[in-house]
Scaffold this active site. Structure first.
Site, PDB file in Angstrom:
ATOM      1  N   CYS A  78      70.127  -9.043 -15.084  1.00  0.00           N
ATOM      2  CA  CYS A  78      71.252  -8.113 -15.252  1.00  0.00           C
ATOM      3  C   CYS A  78      72.597  -8.822 -15.326  1.00  0.00           C
ATOM      4  CB  CYS A  78      71.254  -7.097 -14.131  1.00  0.00           C
ATOM      5  SG  CYS A  78      69.640  -6.377 -13.901  1.00  0.00           S
TER       6      CYS A  78
ATOM      7  N   HIS B  90      77.711  -3.666 -13.470  1.00  0.00           N
ATOM      8  CA  HIS B  90      76.330  -3.464 -13.874  1.00  0.00           C
ATOM      9  C   HIS B  90      75.867  -2.083 -13.413  1.00  0.00           C
ATOM     10  CE1 HIS B  90      72.152  -3.742 -14.467  1.00  0.00           C
ATOM     11  NE2 HIS B  90      71.833  -3.978 -13.204  1.00  0.00           N
TER      12      HIS B  90
ATOM     13  N   ASN C  63      69.154   1.979 -15.706  1.00  0.00           N
ATOM     14  CA  ASN C  63      69.480   0.557 -15.587  1.00  0.00           C
ATOM     15  C   ASN C  63      68.915  -0.180 -16.804  1.00  0.00           C
ATOM     16  OD1 ASN C  63      69.569  -2.154 -14.975  1.00  0.00           O
ATOM     17  ND2 ASN C  63      68.822  -1.928 -12.888  1.00  0.00           N
TER      18      ASN C  63
HETATM   19  N1  ACO Z   1      60.350   9.741  -6.355  1.00  0.00           N
HETATM   20  C1  ACO Z   1      60.074  10.265  -5.152  1.00  0.00           C
HETATM   21  N2  ACO Z   1      59.887   9.521  -4.043  1.00  0.00           N
HETATM   22  C2  ACO Z   1      60.020   8.184  -4.185  1.00  0.00           C
HETATM   23  C3  ACO Z   1      60.314   7.579  -5.412  1.00  0.00           C
HETATM   24  C4  ACO Z   1      60.484   8.417  -6.524  1.00  0.00           C
HETATM   25  N3  ACO Z   1      60.772   7.942  -7.754  1.00  0.00           N
HETATM   26  N4  ACO Z   1      60.392   6.241  -5.229  1.00  0.00           N
HETATM   27  C5  ACO Z   1      60.143   6.016  -3.933  1.00  0.00           C
HETATM   28  N5  ACO Z   1      59.927   7.190  -3.297  1.00  0.00           N
HETATM   29  C6  ACO Z   1      59.611   7.425  -1.899  1.00  0.00           C
HETATM   30  C7  ACO Z   1      59.023   6.205  -1.221  1.00  0.00           C
HETATM   31  O1  ACO Z   1      57.629   6.139  -1.435  1.00  0.00           O
HETATM   32  C8  ACO Z   1      59.390   6.483   0.214  1.00  0.00           C
HETATM   33  O2  ACO Z   1      58.461   7.403   0.730  1.00  0.00           O
HETATM   34  P1  ACO Z   1      57.909   7.271   2.251  1.00  0.00           P
HETATM   35  O3  ACO Z   1      59.136   7.396   3.120  1.00  0.00           O
HETATM   36  O4  ACO Z   1      56.958   8.387   2.379  1.00  0.00           O
HETATM   37  O5  ACO Z   1      57.308   5.904   2.328  1.00  0.00           O
HETATM   38  C9  ACO Z   1      60.736   7.179   0.128  1.00  0.00           C
HETATM   39  O6  ACO Z   1      60.832   7.669  -1.203  1.00  0.00           O
HETATM   40  C10 ACO Z   1      61.900   6.282   0.419  1.00  0.00           C
HETATM   41  O7  ACO Z   1      61.752   5.079  -0.333  1.00  0.00           O
HETATM   42  P2  ACO Z   1      62.834   3.962  -0.271  1.00  0.00           P
HETATM   43  O8  ACO Z   1      62.381   2.814  -1.104  1.00  0.00           O
HETATM   44  O9  ACO Z   1      63.187   3.717   1.153  1.00  0.00           O
HETATM   45  O10 ACO Z   1      64.049   4.697  -1.001  1.00  0.00           O
HETATM   46  P3  ACO Z   1      65.537   4.253  -1.045  1.00  0.00           P
HETATM   47  O11 ACO Z   1      66.379   5.290  -0.450  1.00  0.00           O
HETATM   48  O12 ACO Z   1      65.716   2.828  -0.606  1.00  0.00           O
HETATM   49  O13 ACO Z   1      65.824   4.281  -2.617  1.00  0.00           O
HETATM   50  C11 ACO Z   1      65.974   2.819  -4.514  1.00  0.00           C
HETATM   51  C12 ACO Z   1      65.055   3.455  -3.483  1.00  0.00           C
HETATM   52  C13 ACO Z   1      66.671   3.909  -5.336  1.00  0.00           C
HETATM   53  C14 ACO Z   1      65.163   1.932  -5.424  1.00  0.00           C
HETATM   54  C15 ACO Z   1      67.058   1.993  -3.761  1.00  0.00           C
HETATM   55  O14 ACO Z   1      66.431   1.130  -2.838  1.00  0.00           O
HETATM   56  C16 ACO Z   1      67.892   1.197  -4.690  1.00  0.00           C
HETATM   57  O15 ACO Z   1      68.692   1.724  -5.436  1.00  0.00           O
HETATM   58  N6  ACO Z   1      67.771  -0.156  -4.690  1.00  0.00           N
HETATM   59  C17 ACO Z   1      68.490  -0.999  -5.583  1.00  0.00           C
HETATM   60  C18 ACO Z   1      67.792  -1.008  -6.875  1.00  0.00           C
HETATM   61  C19 ACO Z   1      68.570  -1.750  -7.911  1.00  0.00           C
HETATM   62  O16 ACO Z   1      69.768  -1.801  -7.891  1.00  0.00           O
HETATM   63  N7  ACO Z   1      67.858  -2.294  -8.834  1.00  0.00           N
HETATM   64  C20 ACO Z   1      68.466  -3.036  -9.842  1.00  0.00           C
HETATM   65  C21 ACO Z   1      68.197  -4.424  -9.536  1.00  0.00           C
HETATM   66  S1  ACO Z   1      68.925  -5.615 -10.539  1.00  0.00           S
HETATM   67  C22 ACO Z   1      68.473  -5.219 -11.961  1.00  0.00           C
HETATM   68  O17 ACO Z   1      69.170  -4.457 -12.491  1.00  0.00           O
HETATM   69  C23 ACO Z   1      67.164  -5.709 -12.570  1.00  0.00           C
END
Ligand code: ACO
Length: 322
Positions: free
Chosen positions: A113, A249, A279
């Protein structure tokens, strides 16, 4: 001489996939995706003719047209991507052929990214060294081909598309640049390549899909990006108040708003397209730049701060005068 952006372009696939549509494929919901990420839909390629190459070439053509630059005047083409159609040749070489830019040296950069920023900083360094006059920088991704569409933790986050900037060597433009890498964090966001199959070693493993430890990436982003922004401003002797727009980004709107909060700045200074693009990794900053440019938001002399983070881990920033 420094790098000055004189034209922008982008190309998004025609088809979009809404959150409602994805909830028919995996166990997710519009409410979950919107509240965690700000994403409502993303563009996805939908035919064999829509590829990283086709989108990169079209975005590049539009940027050159916006700049009034003839492809024959290009000395350099850099494509930033992690989802090229080819292992070799580089996508940049294929774009060079498609655009008809025979005098351009062409190569790809893989910095996820942060790729567009690494490419812009590379062009700026060439220009400062007195090498080359006109360059085309493209960020493009077809991430949909490296996503596991059964994995709800990643498939809802990413989209396909391309953005481009035509750049010329000028007395003004780039003010400061910054980039960095930390391979010790490589495991939190990765996609392995094909396995070996030579006379000594043979594994039957299929190439894997993108893996991401979302929470670790989130923590990295909200710590590293504000540091990056403050550091480049310090380098230039400017403050956050001097910046007209922060083009970050577009990974997640929660990350963007957390950065705005940390810097005590209004969200209006942080244009965003993550709601309709998701993204798009290396393409995200140049697509956003093109949208902001075409919407007429930018005035000559505006100070822009571009910044991003990604797999590697990598991070980068560019401070420039429009
Ligand atoms: N739909 C519904 N539920 C979901 C989904 C989904 N798509 N994805 C995960 N869950 C569930 C999980 O299984 C978990 O369930 P559980 O509590 O029963 O185990 C629950 O939701 C919480 O999961 P978390 O991973 O803790 O969710 P979080 O609030 O951390 O959000 C997210 C996840 C959106 C990915 C967040 O961590 C995030 O934004 N991270 C940064 C990602 C990022 O910026 N990526 C780009 C990287 S660099 C690049 O661009 C390549």
């Amino acid at each position: 001489m420094r790098a000055k952006i004189i034209g922008t372009g982008s190309c998004l696939p025609d088809k979009t996939a809404t959150n409602e549509y994805l909830s028919t494929i995996v166990d997710t919901s519009d409410e979950w995706i919107q509240s965690r990420t700000g994403i409502a839909e993303r563009h996805l390629v939908s035919s064999e003719t829509e590829t990283s190459l086709s989108m990169a070439t079209e975005a590049g053509r539009r940027a050159l047209s916006d700049a009034g630059l003839d492809p024959k005047d290009l000395d350099l083409i850099i494509v930033a991507t992690v989802s090229s159609d080819f292992i070799t040749p580089s996508l940049a070489c294929m774009v060079q052929r498609g655009l008809g830019a025979p005098h351009a040296t062409a190569f790809d950069i893989n910095a996820a990214c942060s790729g567009f920023l690494f490419a812009l900083n590379t062009v700026d360094a060439y220009f400062q060294a007195g090498i080359y006059q006109n360059a085309l920088i493209i960020g493009v991704e077809t991430l949909s081909k490296i996503i596991d569409w059964a994995d709800r933790t990643t498939c809802v986050l990413f989209g396909d598309g391309a953005g481009a900037a035509a750049v010329t060597a000028s007395e003004e433009g780039m003010i400061a640049s910054l980039q960095g890498s930390d391979g010790s964090g490589g495991d939190i966001l990765l996609c392995k390549s094909r396995s070996n199959n030579n006379p000594y070693i043979s594994t039957s493993k299929e190439p894997g899909y993108l893996f991401m430890d979302g929470q670790e990436v989130f923590k990295f982003a909200v710590k590293k990006e504000p540091e990056c922004i403050l550091s480049i401003l310090e380098q230039a002797g400017l403050t956050v108040e001097d910046v007209d727009y922060f083009l970050l980004h577009q990974a997640n709107y929660r990350i963007i708003s957390s950065i705005a909060r940390k810097l005590k700045l209004p969200l209006e200074k942080f244009p965003s397209n993550v709601s309709h693009c998701g993204n798009t990794s290396a393409a995200s900053i140049p697509i956003l730049l093109d949208e902001v440019n075409r919407a007429g938001l930018l005035s000559k002399g505006d100070i822009l701060l571009l910044s991003g983070f990604g797999a590697g881990l990598t991070w980068g920033a560019a401070l420039l005068r429009w």
